[in-house]
Design a protein around this motif. Structure first.
Motif, PDB file in Angstrom:
ATOM      1  N   GLY A  27      -7.715   7.358   1.070  1.00 17.85           N
ATOM      2  CA  GLY A  27      -7.200   6.460   0.041  1.00 17.85           C
ATOM      3  C   GLY A  27      -5.918   5.837   0.558  1.00 17.85           C
ATOM      4  O   GLY A  27      -5.538   6.021   1.705  1.00 17.85           O
ATOM      5  N   GLU A  28      -5.248   5.095  -0.338  1.00  8.48           N
ATOM      6  CA  GLU A  28      -4.130   4.293   0.140  1.00  8.48           C
ATOM      7  C   GLU A  28      -2.828   5.078   0.238  1.00  8.48           C
ATOM      8  O   GLU A  28      -1.951   4.767   1.023  1.00  8.48           O
ATOM      9  N   ASP A  29      -2.732   6.135  -0.563  1.00  8.84           N
ATOM     10  CA  ASP A  29      -1.431   6.767  -0.770  1.00  8.84           C
ATOM     11  C   ASP A  29      -1.167   7.872   0.257  1.00  8.84           C
ATOM     12  O   ASP A  29      -1.093   9.041  -0.092  1.00  8.84           O
ATOM     13  N   HIS A  30      -1.058   7.517   1.525  1.00  2.73           N
ATOM     14  CA  HIS A  30      -0.902   8.526   2.583  1.00  2.73           C
ATOM     15  C   HIS A  30       0.217   8.082   3.519  1.00  2.73           C
ATOM     16  O   HIS A  30       0.321   6.906   3.849  1.00  2.73           O
ATOM     17  N   PRO A  31       1.070   9.021   3.972  1.00  2.82           N
ATOM     18  CA  PRO A  31       2.199   8.614   4.839  1.00  2.82           C
ATOM     19  C   PRO A  31       1.741   7.812   6.056  1.00  2.82           C
ATOM     20  O   PRO A  31       2.445   6.918   6.529  1.00  2.82           O
ATOM     21  N   GLU A  32       0.542   8.111   6.542  1.00  2.00           N
ATOM     22  CA  GLU A  32       0.049   7.410   7.732  1.00  2.00           C
ATOM     23  C   GLU A  32      -0.185   5.931   7.433  1.00  2.00           C
ATOM     24  O   GLU A  32      -0.124   5.084   8.307  1.00  2.00           O
ATOM     25  N   MET A  33      -0.477   5.646   6.128  1.00  2.00           N
ATOM     26  CA  MET A  33      -0.747   4.266   5.723  1.00  2.00           C
ATOM     27  C   MET A  33       0.485   3.396   5.945  1.00  2.00           C
ATOM     28  O   MET A  33       0.366   2.209   6.245  1.00  2.00           O
ATOM     29  N   ALA A  34       1.687   3.991   5.811  1.00  2.00           N
ATOM     30  CA  ALA A  34       2.919   3.215   6.007  1.00  2.00           C
ATOM     31  C   ALA A  34       2.975   2.709   7.443  1.00  2.00           C
ATOM     32  O   ALA A  34       3.276   1.531   7.694  1.00  2.00           O
ATOM     33  N   LEU A  35       2.639   3.596   8.384  1.00  2.00           N
ATOM     34  CA  LEU A  35       2.660   3.205   9.803  1.00  2.00           C
ATOM     35  C   LEU A  35       1.616   2.115  10.054  1.00  2.00           C
ATOM     36  O   LEU A  35       1.889   1.103  10.711  1.00  2.00           O
ATOM     37  N   LEU A  36       0.423   2.327   9.486  1.00  2.00           N
ATOM     38  CA  LEU A  36      -0.668   1.369   9.683  1.00  2.00           C
ATOM     39  C   LEU A  36      -0.279  -0.002   9.144  1.00  2.00           C
ATOM     40  O   LEU A  36      -0.459  -1.028   9.806  1.00  2.00           O
ATOM     41  N   ASP A  37       0.264  -0.007   7.920  1.00  2.00           N
ATOM     42  CA  ASP A  37       0.585  -1.290   7.297  1.00  2.00           C
ATOM     43  C   ASP A  37       1.744  -1.983   7.996  1.00  2.00           C
ATOM     44  O   ASP A  37       1.792  -3.204   8.076  1.00  2.00           O
ATOM     45  N   ASN A  38       2.701  -1.178   8.503  1.00  2.00           N
ATOM     46  CA  ASN A  38       3.759  -1.788   9.305  1.00  2.00           C
ATOM     47  C   ASN A  38       3.172  -2.476  10.535  1.00  2.00           C
ATOM     48  O   ASN A  38       3.554  -3.578  10.895  1.00  2.00           O
ATOM     49  N   ASN A  39       2.222  -1.809  11.161  1.00  2.00           N
ATOM     50  CA  ASN A  39       1.563  -2.404  12.330  1.00  2.00           C
ATOM     51  C   ASN A  39       0.862  -3.703  11.957  1.00  2.00           C
ATOM     52  O   ASN A  39       1.024  -4.729  12.622  1.00  2.00           O
ATOM     53  N   ILE A  40       0.066  -3.645  10.888  1.00  2.00           N
ATOM     54  CA  ILE A  40      -0.679  -4.845  10.482  1.00  2.00           C
ATOM     55  C   ILE A  40       0.298  -5.967  10.125  1.00  2.00           C
ATOM     56  O   ILE A  40       0.155  -7.116  10.556  1.00  2.00           O
ATOM     57  N   GLY A  41       1.325  -5.602   9.334  1.00  2.00           N
ATOM     58  CA  GLY A  41       2.294  -6.612   8.899  1.00  2.00           C
ATOM     59  C   GLY A  41       2.987  -7.277  10.077  1.00  2.00           C
ATOM     60  O   GLY A  41       3.179  -8.503  10.097  1.00  2.00           O
ATOM     61  N   LEU A  42       3.340  -6.469  11.083  1.00  2.00           N
ATOM     62  CA  LEU A  42       4.026  -7.036  12.254  1.00  2.00           C
ATOM     63  C   LEU A  42       3.124  -7.996  13.008  1.00  2.00           C
ATOM     64  O   LEU A  42       3.551  -9.072  13.431  1.00  2.00           O
ATOM     65  N   VAL A  43       1.860  -7.592  13.204  1.00  2.00           N
ATOM     66  CA  VAL A  43       0.950  -8.476  13.946  1.00  2.00           C
ATOM     67  C   VAL A  43       0.753  -9.779  13.164  1.00  2.00           C
ATOM     68  O   VAL A  43       0.782 -10.877  13.733  1.00  2.00           O
ATOM     69  N   LEU A  44       0.588  -9.669  11.852  1.00  2.00           N
ATOM     70  CA  LEU A  44       0.410 -10.878  11.035  1.00  2.00           C
ATOM     71  C   LEU A  44       1.665 -11.755  11.094  1.00  2.00           C
ATOM     72  O   LEU A  44       1.585 -12.983  11.127  1.00  2.00           O
ATOM     73  N   HIS A  45       2.829 -11.137  11.106  1.00  2.00           N
ATOM     74  CA  HIS A  45       4.077 -11.880  11.241  1.00  2.00           C
ATOM     75  C   HIS A  45       4.050 -12.650  12.563  1.00  2.00           C
ATOM     76  O   HIS A  45       4.415 -13.824  12.634  1.00  2.00           O
ATOM     77  N   GLY A  46       3.563 -11.971  13.585  1.00  2.00           N
ATOM     78  CA  GLY A  46       3.494 -12.600  14.907  1.00  2.00           C
ATOM     79  C   GLY A  46       2.592 -13.818  14.919  1.00  2.00           C
ATOM     80  O   GLY A  46       2.835 -14.772  15.661  1.00  2.00           O
ATOM     81  N   VAL A  47       1.529 -13.822  14.097  1.00  2.00           N
ATOM     82  CA  VAL A  47       0.644 -14.993  14.088  1.00  2.00           C
ATOM     83  C   VAL A  47       0.980 -15.901  12.902  1.00  2.00           C
ATOM     84  O   VAL A  47       0.150 -16.710  12.502  1.00  2.00           O
ATOM     85  N   MET A  48       2.163 -15.703  12.357  1.00  2.00           N
ATOM     86  CA  MET A  48       2.723 -16.599  11.336  1.00  2.00           C
ATOM     87  C   MET A  48       1.933 -16.617  10.032  1.00  2.00           C
ATOM     88  O   MET A  48       1.864 -17.625   9.358  1.00  2.00           O
ATOM     89  N   GLU A  49       1.306 -15.503   9.687  1.00  2.00           N
ATOM     90  CA  GLU A  49       0.642 -15.388   8.376  1.00  2.00           C
ATOM     91  C   GLU A  49       1.624 -14.661   7.462  1.00  2.00           C
ATOM     92  O   GLU A  49       1.471 -13.479   7.181  1.00  2.00           O
ATOM     93  N   TYR A  50       2.679 -15.372   6.995  1.00  2.00           N
ATOM     94  CA  TYR A  50       3.787 -14.659   6.372  1.00  2.00           C
ATOM     95  C   TYR A  50       3.431 -13.992   5.054  1.00  2.00           C
ATOM     96  O   TYR A  50       3.810 -12.850   4.801  1.00  2.00           O
ATOM     97  N   ASP A  51       2.695 -14.681   4.184  1.00  2.00           N
ATOM     98  CA  ASP A  51       2.432 -14.104   2.864  1.00  2.00           C
ATOM     99  C   ASP A  51       1.591 -12.839   2.986  1.00  2.00           C
ATOM    100  O   ASP A  51       1.830 -11.828   2.334  1.00  2.00           O
TER     101      ASP A  51
END
Length: 1311
Positions: A1098-1122
């Motif tokens: 499910g979503e509520d797991h400490p590992e999810m924070a690391l995963l979402d940080n990774n996804i968010g950073l890559v998306l930031h890199g390809v300029m998908e800000y929202d």
């Protein structure tokens, strides 16, 4: 260099994390480093290349190595695209045929550039069969049905779907990647906050699976076997083929090859048909008669060789998939033939001979093991035989339960029957002849096999020459437990009473002993911490044993000394064994122990015994050190009194004042004090008379205090027969027995007062991160906590002040408790179901367990067919199968009531729910997760489709949704010891900062692992992951990518496609892909990891924070800000919950969010987040810390930008369109800066260090190491394979304190 750590206190935690349980003191025999250094050279014989001449194709060259066998070249040729259709050939060098089984180095005249000629050999029936089988395997090579059906060690892998083929080339193919627009929007169900958890994406459809049809049918002809007159013409067998063009042909396999004959389905005419074409290979013949075959077969082989080898190599043990898509059932001659010949003789294509498993298992143990090459050969042989034996035993056990094997005692009732199949002995887990009456009857008979298996595991690991155990596999299938054992030669001919010459067959009434057995078992007693003791038999004679009484010794007809029935190798667990008149320590009674369990075979785990002894050893050292301090403090005035030999002269130097040492004793500091005790203890143990009486007194007191059995050295051992019903001890031993009873009580208290709180503490600190039931169980078992303590662990979690941060542990624990209780009920439920009602019964159970539909109705079988005579009398019924439809009346209310009852009785935990929906609501569980857990635990395989669990109008499951039921298999895992030592020394080197040396050692370990396990194994997976990480840190991205790709494939194949370990591997691979500018691949890998995490937990797991940080950073890199913000803000929320709002991880999260707002030019939000981060840095690290300064700089920069923007806006308002606007600089983030942040959150740090810094660092590391050596008593060997993936701490803070790099156990590389 690399560092990792959250903040200074995380270093202490990591030290502990790296100290994993020692392998039963087996490390005494560790080969010296130098020795291994030399031995390695033997293995790395340089390879050379030879030229291969095969008929009909261009000659090609092949790289070979001298220790390969000729047979291995055969294998390579049968796999190559252009020679794969040949199986029956020999290799000739200068006209001489090479022997299949000789090593290349022993072949005369074979050298660099030699020419090997492929010569076609005449067929025999066996060779013709092998050829047909091989052709069928080639035709099926892309078909995943074997993996879904769990046969032949095939398993699934989906990585190639997400990487679009092989990663290595795509870097070259897709050069202009940064420029291409990438579609980054993930499917709806992957986005943060989505509630749906679809099942279908778990197994995405692979394009290669729509198989190219080469033939419609290839089967054995009904005209087989050839009549005598045709045999004399060389006919071996006949095949029947329908080509893709619908042409039906009959083919003769003769000694010279394959040709068409003139037979039809009803008329036999063996004469050759036209075209009269004789071909040595069936493929060439089919190419002639079917153009479609020719075209498609070529394409198929091209695709087959393009697949990564790890997608098609067999795994060592079968992995089953709990979901599978709907597959059409196609005709397959080989499968059909295998099923009918029950494959008994087909083990290795040796018709008519079954393997003598016992002989194979014991002979491999007897192989020499003096040097590395010998040990490798031995371990490889042991591993191979074990994995073959496990496969055969599993097949046999299923055949027994399905009723396809005749019992050896057919006249007895089914529960008592025993079976022999393929030289393996099978017995069922029922209490036969009241053997376990005093221990809990059938329940005890059900757990005895697993206890016995643990005993076998342990004795195998100690590996004493001359002591033999049986090959043992425990299989749970269709609600029954079957034990499969290899057969001791001669045991079936004699009575058990006559055979047993050591131990007892009646739980301690008659007990025998034997000097040879005592001598052999004495050698295991130290690593296993078993006390040699005396018991009384029924004639009141004293008998000496070095194991529990149930452990029996039998000398087989082969003269080997076997031990069996090892179910009480470890001491009993008093928390679950109430003994009248015995009071437990206060820690136990406070927790509500002792509790009566269902059986009396509860024993402590080996890990617990080891941890307890370790704990006692530290206590012993502290006590002795304290006494020495006191003695020394009393004698400071006259230092001369201590001159008694060198061993203690260091004591008399008045330079080290006792004050601070004695004070720091508590923190395990005072290294020198402990070092002296160690020295003293060794001196006294070696008994050379140099130690003075007062020091002896010190050691004696310390020994007595910790319950050591010797008064001159620390030696804690357990008597496994204490509290065993029916065992009596002689009068003379009463004192020893009293001490042993106390020791057992202390061990039971230690589990409750140290191990369980220690586990909870590790969870709070995220030193372990379980994600599903299996990983939670793994973490508990590593600390020696049995699963029956799960309720106690959850109680402690509930009472913990950090309850909020343990939310994920609580959810996993509750889910595990529910599914385990359901499994216990399901087991008995299934025993009443006959084969024809299996799918109906299982789907009914799943409906009651998971569906919101209030009253599901079971469909009884036999609705479809009406039989004239209902014949009720059937002989060979599977055990317990009374014609029983009791299962059909179960209701959801009743099942959930039973689950809650079971949770209370077994785990002593009160569940607050009466239906599945209440459980989901109360505990925040997911039905899909519960479905996965129950399926994995019971072996159910269900159809891959979307289930409407919550519908109140129709049940979620129909009988068509249950596809299969697989066995759940427990077996011994033989280890590769040398490879393991290399792996450990490599890890140690890496942690000291010697990356190059570490890398070499780990590559060597990989080499040795491959030598022992073959290409696929969990431990190889860990090795590849570490290598990838090292290469990445050393800047070799391509190598990192290739190793990590292998690690992902292997994890999918060996551990399962959605195992938490696989999710970890996907994340690592995504990082390396991003670094190699394969952005879209990196994103799809991260999305896959997120989907799997949602499904598994499910979503509520400490590992999810690391995963979402990774996804968010890559998306930031390809300029998908929202899109990026959605993920980063979710990560922020999860981090805040699990790490506390003041943690450095949260500060980093704020910074990442601020950066995206900056890119969107929303400066107010950016400032707000960065201020939060700044405040955390300031309070945690102080004003002057580099992080705090960086943050404050960034704040200034943001403020300036905000002011500039405001000015511009004002200008526009004032002057309208004629305003003179300086162009605003909005910078898209550079790939380098995104990568830098990715490295930070994933715990990878590069520190530019000068040569001089490095020298200082190494000196400092060496100094620390010595201190730690002194501190860390006996070196602990760790099990790196099973450590939970460590959370990669946000290491930004340790950057300023390079000493973090010296912490030798910092797990920066194991994460």
């Amino acid at each position: 260099m690399l560092l990792n750590g959250d903040c200074p206190e995380s270093l202490k935690k990591e030290e502990r994390a790296a100290e994993l349980p020692r392998e039963n003191g087996l490390d005494e025999a560790e080969p010296g480093e130098e020795a291994t250094g030399q031995e390695v050279i033997v293995i790395q014989d340089t390879g050379f290349s030879v030229k291969i001449l095969a008929p009909g194709i261009e000659p090609f060259s092949l790289q070979v190595s001298p220790q390969e066998m000729v047979q291995e070249i055969h294998q390579v040729l049968m796999d190559r695209e252009d020679t794969c259709h040949r199986t029956c050939f020999s290799l000739h060098l200068d006209g001489n045929m090479l022997d299949h089984f000789s090593e290349l180095r022993s072949v005369e005249g074979l050298q660099e550039g030699s020419v090997l000629r492929v010569v076609e050999e005449p067929y025999t029936v066996r060779e013709a069969r092998i050829h047909v089988r091989h052709v069928r395997d080639l035709l099926k090579s892309l078909d995943p049905s074997d993996a879904f059906n769990g046969v032949d060690c095939n398993s699934l892998s989906f990585l190639s779907v997400f990487t679009d083929g092989d990663l290595g080339d795509s870097g070259k193919r897709k050069k202009g990647l940064e420029m291409d627009p990438i579609d980054c929007t993930p499917p709806e169900y992957i986005l943060p906050g989505s509630r749906e958890r679809p099942l279908c994406p778990l197994q995405p459809q692979n394009r290669d699976w729509k198989p190219l049809q080469c033939l419609k049918v290839l089967t054995m002809s009904g005209w087989n076997p050839p009549p005598g007159n045709r045999k004399m013409h060389g006919d071996l067998m006949y095949l029947f083929v329908i080509t893709a063009e619908d042409r039906q042909v009959s083919i003769t396999a003769s000694t010279r090859g394959f040709y068409l004959n003139q037979s039809t389905a009803y008329h036999f005419n063996p004469k050759p048909a036209s075209p009269r074409f004789l071909s040595h290979s069936l493929v060439e013949l089919l190419n002639q008669i079917s153009p479609t075959f020719k075209k498609n077969f070529a394409v198929l082989q091209k695709k087959r060789v393009q697949r990564h080898p790890f997608e098609r190599i067999a795994t060592p043990f079968q992995v089953y998939s709990w979901t599978a898509p709907q597959a059409e059932h196609a005709m397959d001659c080989v499968r059909a033939e295998d099923a009918y010949t029950s494959r008994l003789g087909y083990e290795e294509h040796i018709p008519g001979q079954t393997r003598d498993w016992n002989e194979e298992l014991q002979t491999t143990r007897e192989l020499p093991r003096k040097n590395l090459p010998e040990r490798l050969l031995r371990e490889r042989a042991i591993f191979k035989v074990h994995s073959d034996f496990t496969a055969a035993a599993t097949r046999g056990a299923m055949a027994v339960i399905d009723g396809n094997v005749m019992a050896i005692n057919p006249s007895e009732e089914t529960k008592m029957q025993m079976f022999i199949w393929n030289n393996i002995f099978f017995s069922l887990g029922f209490d036969v002849r009241d053997h376990y009456k005093d221990f809990g009857g059938d329940v005890a008979a059900y757990v005895a096999p697993t206890n016995d298996l643990n005993g076998v595991r342990t004795y195998n690991a100690v590996d004493v020459e001359g002591l033999y155990t049986l090959g043992t596999v425990v299989v749970d299938y269709r609600g029954y437990r079957v034990t499969a054992q290899s057969i001791i030669p001669g045991i079936l001919e004699r009575d058990q009473e006559q055979s047993v010459i050591y131990g007892s067959i009646d739980f301690g009434k008659t007990v025998m002993s034997h000097p040879r057995y005592l001598e052999l078992l004495e050698r295991t007693s130290r690593p296993l911490k078993i006390l040699r003791h005396r018991v009384l038999n029924d004639r009141d004679e004293e008998v000496e044993l070095c194991s529990s009484v149930e452990c029996k010794g039998i000398i087989g007809n082969d003269g080997r000394h076997y031990i069996l029935d090892l179910l009480r190798t470890f001491p009993p667990d008093l928390n679950f064994l109430p003994v009248p008149g015995e009071a437990l320590p206060e820690e136990c009674t406070r927790a509500g122990f002792p509790r009566a369990h269902r059986h009396k075979l509860c024993c402590l785990r080996q890990e617990l015994v080891d941890a307890f002894v370790e704990h006692r050893y530290l206590l012993f050292m502290k006590l002795a050190a304290l006494q020495l301090m006191q003695q020394k403090a009393g004698r400071m005035e006259s230092p001369s009194t201590l001159e008694n030999g060198d061993s203690l002269s260091s004591e008399s130097k008045p330079e080290d004042p006792p004050g601070p040492e004695a004070g720091s004793e508590e923190e395990g500091g005072g290294a020198s004090g402990l070092a002296k005790v160690k020295e003293l203890a060794e001196t006294i143990a070696s008994d050379d008379g140099t130690a003075d009486p007062r020091s002896r007194e010190v050691i004696r007191n310390a020994c007595k205090a910790v319950g050591s059995i010797s008064s001159t050295a620390f030696d804690v051992r357990f008597n496994p027969d204490i509290f065993s019903p029916g065992v009596r001890f002689p009068e003379s031993c009463q004192e020893e027995v009293r001490d042993q009873k106390q020791l057992l009580k202390d061990a039971a208290a230690f589990l409750l007062s140290c191990q369980i709180p220690g586990l909870v503490k590790d969870c709070i600190e995220h030193a372990v991160l379980p994600m599903d039931g299996a990983t939670l169980a793994e973490v508990m078992r590593q600390r020696g906590i049995n699963m029956r303590y799960l309720g106690k662990v959850l109680d402690l979690v509930l009472r913990s002040p950090a309850r909020e941060q343990l939310d994920h542990i609580y959810k996993i624990g509750i889910g595990e408790l529910i599914t385990r209780s359901a499994k216990h009920i399901f087991k008995t439920y299934l025993q009443g179901v006959e084969l024809s009602g299996l799918s109906a019964a299982i789907s009914h159970f799943l409906n009651c367990f998971l569906s919101s539909y209030p009253n599901p109705v079971a469909h009884l079988p036999a609705d479809e067919l009406i039989s004239k005579k209902r014949n009720r009398r059937r002989r060979n019924r599977p055990p317990g199968a009374a014609d029983n439809t009791a299962w059909a009346v179960m209701t959801p209310q009743e099942l959930w009531k039973n689950i809650c009852q079971e949770a209370k009785n077994y785990f002593d935990f009160s569940l607050e729910c009466e239906t599945v929906d209440q459980a989901v609501e109360t505990y925040g569980l997911q039905k899909i997760t519960l479905l996965r857990e129950i399926s994995l635990k019971t072996g159910i395989q269900i159809l891959l489709k979307e289930y409407s669990f919550d519908s109140r109008h129709k049940p979620a499951f129909t009988e068509e949704d249950v596809l299969n039921i697989f066995p759940v298999v427990k077996h011994v895992n033989p280890k590769a010891s040398d490879a393991f030592h290399f792996f450990q020394s490599g890890q140690a080197k890496v942690q000291q900062g010697f990356l190059k040396e570490g890398c070499e050692l780990i590559s060597e370990a990989l080499n040795l692992f491959n030598n022992v396990y073959g290409a696929m194994h969990v431990e190889i997976c860990a090795c590849l992951r570490l290598l990838a990480r090292l290469h990445y840190i050393m800047g070799d991205y391509a190598e990192a990518l290739s190793n990590q790709q292998k690690a992902v494939l292997m994890s999918e194949r060996v551990m399962g496609i959605e195992h938490p370990n696989t999710i970890q591997e996907y994340m690592h691979l995504a990082l390396y892909c991003f670094a190699s500018s394969q952005l879209s691949t990196a994103l799809s890998l991260l999305y896959r990891a997120r989907y799997l995490t949602l499904l598994v937990f499910g979503e509520d797991h400490p590992e999810m924070a690391l995963l979402d940080n990774n996804i968010g950073l890559v998306l930031h890199g390809v300029m998908e800000y929202d899109l990026s913000l959605r993920f980063l803000e979710n990560a922020l929320a999860v981090s805040t919950k699990y790490h506390g709002p003041k943690s450095l991880k949260v500060a980093l999260s704020h910074h990442l969010v601020a950066r995206v707002y900056e890119s969107k030019a929303e400066f107010r939000s950016a400032l707000q987040h960065e201020k939060e981060g700044y405040t955390i840095y300031k309070t945690q690290l102080g004003e002057d810390h580099e992080k705090t300064k960086e943050s404050s700089e960034y704040l200034k920069c943001l403020t300036q930008q905000a002011v500039a923007l405001q000015r511009t806006m004002n200008e526009i308002y004032r002057n309208g369109s004629s305003a003179n606007i300086p162009p605003l600089k909005f910078t898209a983030p550079s790939m380098a800066s995104v990568l830098e942040q990715l490295n930070v959150i994933n715990g990878i740090l590069f520190i530019p260090l000068s040569q001089k810094d490095l020298e200082n660092l190494k000196a400092e590391v060496a100094r620390r190491q010595q201190l730690q050596e002194a501190n860390r008593n006996r070196e602990k060997a760790e099990e790196p394979m099973v450590t939970e993936p460590e959370p990669a701490g946000a290491p930004e803070d340790s950057a300023s304190q390079p000493q973090a790099a010296k912490d030798p156990s910092s797990p920066s590389l194991q994460g």
